[in-house]
Structures are given as C-alpha cells and as structure tokens.
Design an enzyme around this catalytic site. Structure first.
Site, PDB file in Angstrom:
ATOM      1  CD  GLU A 238       0.541  -2.542  -7.122  1.00  0.00           C
ATOM      2  OE1 GLU A 238       1.001  -1.392  -7.133  1.00  0.00           O
ATOM      3  OE2 GLU A 238       1.241  -3.557  -7.357  1.00  0.00           O
TER       4      GLU A 238
ATOM      5  CG  ASP B 167       9.344  -1.899  15.421  1.00  0.00           C
ATOM      6  OD1 ASP B 167       8.115  -1.952  15.625  1.00  0.00           O
ATOM      7  OD2 ASP B 167      10.174  -1.845  16.342  1.00  0.00           O
TER       8      ASP B 167
END
Length: 315
Positions: free
Chosen positions: A169, A300
């Site tokens: 990428e 998270d």
C-alpha cells in the site's frame, strides 16, 4: 478503555434516544439497542497482543515490515496462521512491484450468500523507516481480531464475509489494485461493500469517518453516536488508502481513520481531548511508530466500531 456491559447498554439507549429525536418511532428505538448488542465487544487486549507480535516481527527483521522485506512476509504468516486455525479459507495472492515480491492475504468465512460479499481490509505493510505499528498494524490487528470474533461466535450472516490484508500500500495501493484488477466483472459486482481501516490508534486521535457510501457511513455514525463520541468526515487520506482501489471500480466503500500528519485544531482538541497544535500522529512514517505510539481508547473504540459495522452490514 474497553466498553463494559453497562456502558454498551447506555450506548444502546443513547442511539435509541437519537432515533426518537430524529423522528423515529418507538418500534425503531426498541430495535436499535438489540442491533447494537448483536456485535461482540472486541477485546482491546487481544488487538494489542497482535500489535506486540508485529512489533517483535519488525524488531527481528531489520526494524520494519515493508514490502519485499522479511518482516512483511513474517507479518503475513502470523496473520494467516491465526486465520487458518480459526477455520477461515485463506488465499495468498502474489505480485511483483519495485523489483520485489509482494503478497495479499484473503480470508473467506465459510457460508453466506456468495452473490453478496462484504469485505473488510487493511494494509499490512509499513514503510522501511520503522515498524509501522499505527500505520498500519492498528488497522490490520483490529481487522484480524474482528475476523477471529466472527469465528468465536460462529457467526452465520446472510452475506458472505471476506477479510483482506494488502501488500505494498505504501508504494501506491499496489496490492489492493492488483486484487481488484484481477476480479472478473461478475465477482466485482458481487462485492456489496468494502470497509477500510488504515491508522485507527493514533496517539493524539481524531475520530474520522469516510464520506463515501451513505449506508456504510451511516452505520459508523450510528455506532459513534451510540457511545457519545462525535465524528468528522475524513479528508486527509481520501483516495490515499486501499478503499480507493475498490471505489474506482464502482464498489461501495467506507472506513475509519484517527489521523496522520495533519495538526489537531483547538476545536478538535476540545471535542476529543488530546493536544491542539500537534499532529494526530507525530510518528507517522517514522521509526517511533512503535507499540508506544498507540492510543488505547481510540484503538478500542474503533475496533468495536469495525465489529459493529461487520455485523450490521452482513446481517
């Protein structure tokens, strides 16, 4: 900080309230919390454990996980082994660029309608100047843990689920472009959506949502509204990550991003916390992009958002 059961319940209630305020019905509000609860909480400790492994791989292989270097192939082998053990059908796709061999890893979860494919992916390579833990170990690890959560739940969605980790990428979206260019027209048309996750744990984070397919964007916005986190439309990386390979082929795309080299404004710091006048990731493409360069709360929240979108959009 991981969302507790009570926090997730409160988040669901918040989404229900937004539904009512937006003119939805009580029935709409009643169904929203159950949809939010359908996706599992992604243990951030598990995601961080994957990042620790990627850091160790980089350290043992010249300090990086760049295309054509031993650290990249070792990273791919690590991810593949986890997926194979969990029951995925994995395929390694090989290509060549800049005189070096590159690899994509594709993982299919058995079942689901093959004519309706939902993909989630991240680039697994980094730059040669560092271990690439936020860019893009963070997205790679979260996608991996979401795939493992699918296996743990023995999830049986309506749509077929496919996960991907792209090579090269950093050299111009080479791996994802290679994959898309080799899809038959019919196979390309069967992809209902591609979700991209490139840098989701920036140390001075923002919460950015890609402004592409409306249904995918709405799904992510719904999640963040539910946990009381405001978002902005992502502009810094637009067209600079692997979603562009799919978007250019007519596939609906979306994704999340926590910021790279641009500077966080005072308004953004007031909204999200962190430090105004400092880059979202001051270690972007640098040797200090290590496991110390991760904001656990952002990691998270975004990991849980990935699971939420995968469950919602594949049901």
């Amino acid at each position: 900080m991981k969302l507790s059961v009570s926090t997730r319940a409160a988040a669901a209630g918040a989404v229900a309230m937004v539904t009512l305020l937006a003119g939805g019905t009580l029935a709409d509000a009643a169904t929203t919390p159950s949809r939010l609860a359908a996706a599992p909480d992604i243990p951030v400790g598990n995601v961080k454990a994957h990042l620790t492994q990627l850091q160790s791989i980089a350290t043992a292989n010249g300090g990086n996980r760049a295309h054509g270097r031993p650290g990249y192939k070792a990273s791919l082998d690590y991810v593949k082994a986890k997926l194979d053990a969990a029951g995925f059908t994995t395929t390694v796709q090989q290509f060549t660029t800049s005189g070096r061999t590159g690899y994509n890893l594709i993982a299919d979860w058995p079942g689901g309608d093959p004519n309706q494919v939902l993909m989630a992916g991240a680039h697994l390579d980094g730059v040669s100047s560092g271990p690439g833990i936020n860019d893009n170990g963070s997205g790679s690890a979260a996608v991996l843990e979401t795939a493992l959560a699918v296996a743990r739940a023995q999830y049986r969605p309506t749509k077929h689920l496919r996960f991907a980790w792209w090579g090269a990428e950093e050299l111009g979206l080479v791996g994802s472009r290679y994959y898309v260019s080799r899809l038959a027209t019919g196979d390309r048309a069967r992809i209902d959506g591609y979700l991209n996750f490139d840098m989701i744990g920036s140390p001075n984070p923002g919460y950015f949502v890609y402004d592409d397919d409306p249904a995918i964007e709405k799904t992510f916005q719904e999640y963040f509204t539910g946990i009381g986190v405001p978002t902005e439309i992502e502009t810094e990386g637009d067209g600079r990550s692997d979603h562009a390979s799919f978007k250019n082929a007519g596939v609906p795309v979306g994704g999340l991003f926590t910021g790279a080299s641009r500077t966080k404004s005072a308004a953004q710091a007031a909204k999200w916390g962190g430090t105004a006048g400092r880059a979202f990731d001051r270690c972007y493409h640098s040797s200090c992009d290590t496991t110390a360069n991760i904001n656990d709360t952002a990691l998270d929240r975004n990991s849980d958002a990935i699971a939420y979108a995968v469950w919602e959009l594949s049901a």
